[in-house]
Design a protein around this motif. Sequence first.
Motif, PDB file in Angstrom:
ATOM      1  N   GLU A  57       5.678   1.635  10.090  1.00 16.54           N
ATOM      2  CA  GLU A  57       4.853   2.590   9.353  1.00 16.54           C
ATOM      3  C   GLU A  57       4.470   3.721  10.288  1.00 16.54           C
ATOM      4  O   GLU A  57       4.649   3.621  11.504  1.00 16.54           O
ATOM      5  CB  GLU A  57       3.593   1.901   8.794  1.00 16.54           C
ATOM      6  N   LEU A  59       1.127   6.510  10.525  1.00 16.96           N
ATOM      7  CA  LEU A  59      -0.058   7.130   9.923  1.00 16.96           C
ATOM      8  C   LEU A  59      -0.815   7.890  11.005  1.00 16.96           C
ATOM      9  O   LEU A  59      -0.473   7.783  12.185  1.00 16.96           O
ATOM     10  CB  LEU A  59      -0.932   6.133   9.170  1.00 16.96           C
ATOM     11  N   ALA A  61      -4.620   9.547  12.603  1.00 15.24           N
ATOM     12  CA  ALA A  61      -6.081   9.638  12.642  1.00 15.24           C
ATOM     13  C   ALA A  61      -6.444  10.979  13.278  1.00 15.24           C
ATOM     14  O   ALA A  61      -5.721  11.471  14.163  1.00 15.24           O
ATOM     15  CB  ALA A  61      -6.661   8.484  13.445  1.00 15.24           C
ATOM     16  N   LEU A  71      -9.238   8.152   9.513  1.00 11.55           N
ATOM     17  CA  LEU A  71      -7.888   7.635   9.303  1.00 11.55           C
ATOM     18  C   LEU A  71      -7.494   7.920   7.864  1.00 11.55           C
ATOM     19  O   LEU A  71      -8.262   7.644   6.939  1.00 11.55           O
ATOM     20  CB  LEU A  71      -7.890   6.125   9.583  1.00 11.55           C
ATOM     21  N   ARG A  73      -5.622   7.448   4.449  1.00 15.79           N
ATOM     22  CA  ARG A  73      -4.959   6.611   3.435  1.00 15.79           C
ATOM     23  C   ARG A  73      -4.258   5.362   3.970  1.00 15.79           C
ATOM     24  O   ARG A  73      -3.119   5.050   3.566  1.00 15.79           O
ATOM     25  CB  ARG A  73      -3.973   7.464   2.621  1.00 15.79           C
ATOM     26  N   TRP A  74      -4.940   4.656   4.877  1.00 16.61           N
ATOM     27  CA  TRP A  74      -4.283   3.510   5.511  1.00 16.61           C
ATOM     28  C   TRP A  74      -3.850   2.427   4.527  1.00 16.61           C
ATOM     29  O   TRP A  74      -2.863   1.724   4.749  1.00 16.61           O
ATOM     30  CB  TRP A  74      -5.183   2.905   6.601  1.00 16.61           C
ATOM     31  N   GLU A  75      -4.592   2.287   3.413  1.00 25.03           N
ATOM     32  CA  GLU A  75      -4.233   1.213   2.462  1.00 25.03           C
ATOM     33  C   GLU A  75      -2.835   1.433   1.893  1.00 25.03           C
ATOM     34  O   GLU A  75      -2.114   0.486   1.593  1.00 25.03           O
ATOM     35  CB  GLU A  75      -5.202   1.144   1.266  1.00 25.03           C
ATOM     36  N   ASN A  77      -0.319   2.780   3.453  1.00 20.78           N
ATOM     37  CA  ASN A  77       0.658   2.334   4.449  1.00 20.78           C
ATOM     38  C   ASN A  77       0.732   0.816   4.500  1.00 20.78           C
ATOM     39  O   ASN A  77       1.808   0.237   4.667  1.00 20.78           O
ATOM     40  CB  ASN A  77       0.301   2.890   5.836  1.00 20.78           C
ATOM     41  N   ALA A  78      -0.431   0.179   4.332  1.00 12.47           N
ATOM     42  CA  ALA A  78      -0.454  -1.298   4.340  1.00 12.47           C
ATOM     43  C   ALA A  78       0.389  -1.827   3.180  1.00 12.47           C
ATOM     44  O   ALA A  78       1.189  -2.755   3.339  1.00 12.47           O
ATOM     45  CB  ALA A  78      -1.894  -1.800   4.238  1.00 12.47           C
ATOM     46  N   LYS A  99      -5.315  -3.753   8.455  1.00 14.28           N
ATOM     47  CA  LYS A  99      -6.506  -2.936   8.724  1.00 14.28           C
ATOM     48  C   LYS A  99      -7.098  -3.275  10.092  1.00 14.28           C
ATOM     49  O   LYS A  99      -7.374  -2.385  10.901  1.00 14.28           O
ATOM     50  CB  LYS A  99      -7.555  -3.165   7.628  1.00 14.28           C
ATOM     51  N   VAL A 102      -4.803  -1.961  12.939  1.00 12.65           N
ATOM     52  CA  VAL A 102      -4.760  -0.497  13.069  1.00 12.65           C
ATOM     53  C   VAL A 102      -6.103   0.023  13.608  1.00 12.65           C
ATOM     54  O   VAL A 102      -6.135   0.841  14.537  1.00 12.65           O
ATOM     55  CB  VAL A 102      -4.393   0.151  11.704  1.00 12.65           C
ATOM     56  N   THR A 282       4.014  12.357   7.020  1.00 17.89           N
ATOM     57  CA  THR A 282       2.920  12.186   7.981  1.00 17.89           C
ATOM     58  C   THR A 282       3.195  12.983   9.249  1.00 17.89           C
ATOM     59  O   THR A 282       2.350  13.732   9.734  1.00 17.89           O
ATOM     60  CB  THR A 282       2.755  10.698   8.317  1.00 17.89           C
TER      61      THR A 282
END
Length: 339
Positions: A57, A59, A61, A71, A73-75, A77-78, A99, A102, A282
Motif C-alpha cells: 500500500e 499512503l 501523512a 493521515l 484515508r487510512w481505512e 488503504n486497509a 491501523k 501504520v 497518492t
Amino acid sequence: MQDIDWKNLPFGYFKTDYNVRCYYRNGKWGKLEISSSELITMHMAATALHYGQEAFEGLKAFRGKDGKIRLFRWEENAKRLQRSADGIMMAPVPVELFKEAVFEAIKLNAKYVPPHGLGAALYIRPLLIGTGAEVGVKPADEYLFMVFVGPVGPYFKEGFKPVEMQLVSDYHRAAPYGTGSIKVGGNYAASLKALHRGKEEGFASVIFLNPANENYIDEAGPANFFGIKGKTYVTPDSHSILPSITNMSLRQLAADIGLTVEKRPVAVEELETFDEVGACGTAAVISPIKRIVDRRTGKSYEYCKEGVAGPISTELYHMLREIQEGEREDVYGWNTIVE
Ligand code: PLP
Ligand code: COI
C-alpha cells in the motif's frame, strides 16, 4: 539526524529510525514488533520470492500549520490491502492491526514528517508477503506484514507542472481478468519495461490501454487517469485498473464544485475532446498532462496550451492538498490526527 533538504526531496527510499513488523503463524497474527533494522530474513522457498505472494500500500501523512500530523484515508488503504490479500490468497491483515502498525510507524518516525508548506509528505509503505516455504504452486501458511515510512517529494519531478505521457499497447500491466484491480507486486513488474522505454523516449510515464480492448484507456503507470470536458470529470471504469483512493476523493471534490462525474470506459479517440487531462494517485497527487503521444500511430494530443495546468485540475489539486494539510475543512472526515 542528518539535515534534510525538505524542499528538494525526491520520491524515493529514505532511511528512518524504525519500522514495524508482525508475523502470521499457525493461523494467527502475532504481536507488533518494532525494529531498527532495514533487513528481513526469510526462507529461500518463501512464496513471495517464487510465486509473487506480495501486496503493498502507499499512503501519506502531512504536518499541518498547527504542527499536528494528519493521515489521509487510512481505512481505505486497509480495506484495499485486504482485497489484495484475498486476490492472491494471503492472510488478510485485520483493519485494527493495519491501523496500529501504520500509526506506530509514523509516531516512531515523527521527526521525519516534513514541516508544513514545503510540498513534502511522509510516505507510508505497508507491505504483506508470503514467508512460508512452498515449492508447489500454493499459498504460504506464514506471512509477514511490515510498515516502513520515509519523507518524500513529488513522484514526477515536475511536481504540479504538466508532463508528457505515452500511450502504449505492446505492453499490458495486467490481464483482463488478472490482478490489475489489486495492488500486488506482479503488476508493477509487468509495467517496468514499458515505463523504462517510455522514460528513455522522453516521457514522464506511460498510459496503459485496456488489455481486453486496446482502444480504451486504463491508467497512467502508477496513477489513475482523468479527463475534464466542459463541466464533466471523466475517469475510466475497467477491471484491470487499481481503484485509486485519490481518484475517489477527486470525484467527490469534483461533484462538490458542481461537475458531473462519469466513471465509464474512455476510448482513445475521446482524448481529442478533453479540455484537461491528468494522472492522480497518492504519490503523484495530481500530475497534469500537457501532451499524450500514441506510440502506435505517433498521433499526439495537446493540452495546457499556456504551459500550465488547466483551471479545474488546478482547483481540484489545491482543494485536495488543503484538506490533506489541514488548511480546508475536512467535511468528509478523511483525515485522522496521528499526534
Ligand atoms: N494506479 C496504480 C497502478 C497505483 O499503483 C496507484 C498508487 O497507489 C494508483 C493508481 C493510485 O492509487 P491511490 O490514489 O490509492 O494512491
Ligand atoms: C502510490 O501512489 O502510493 C503508489 O504506490 C505509486 C507507486 C510508487 C507504486
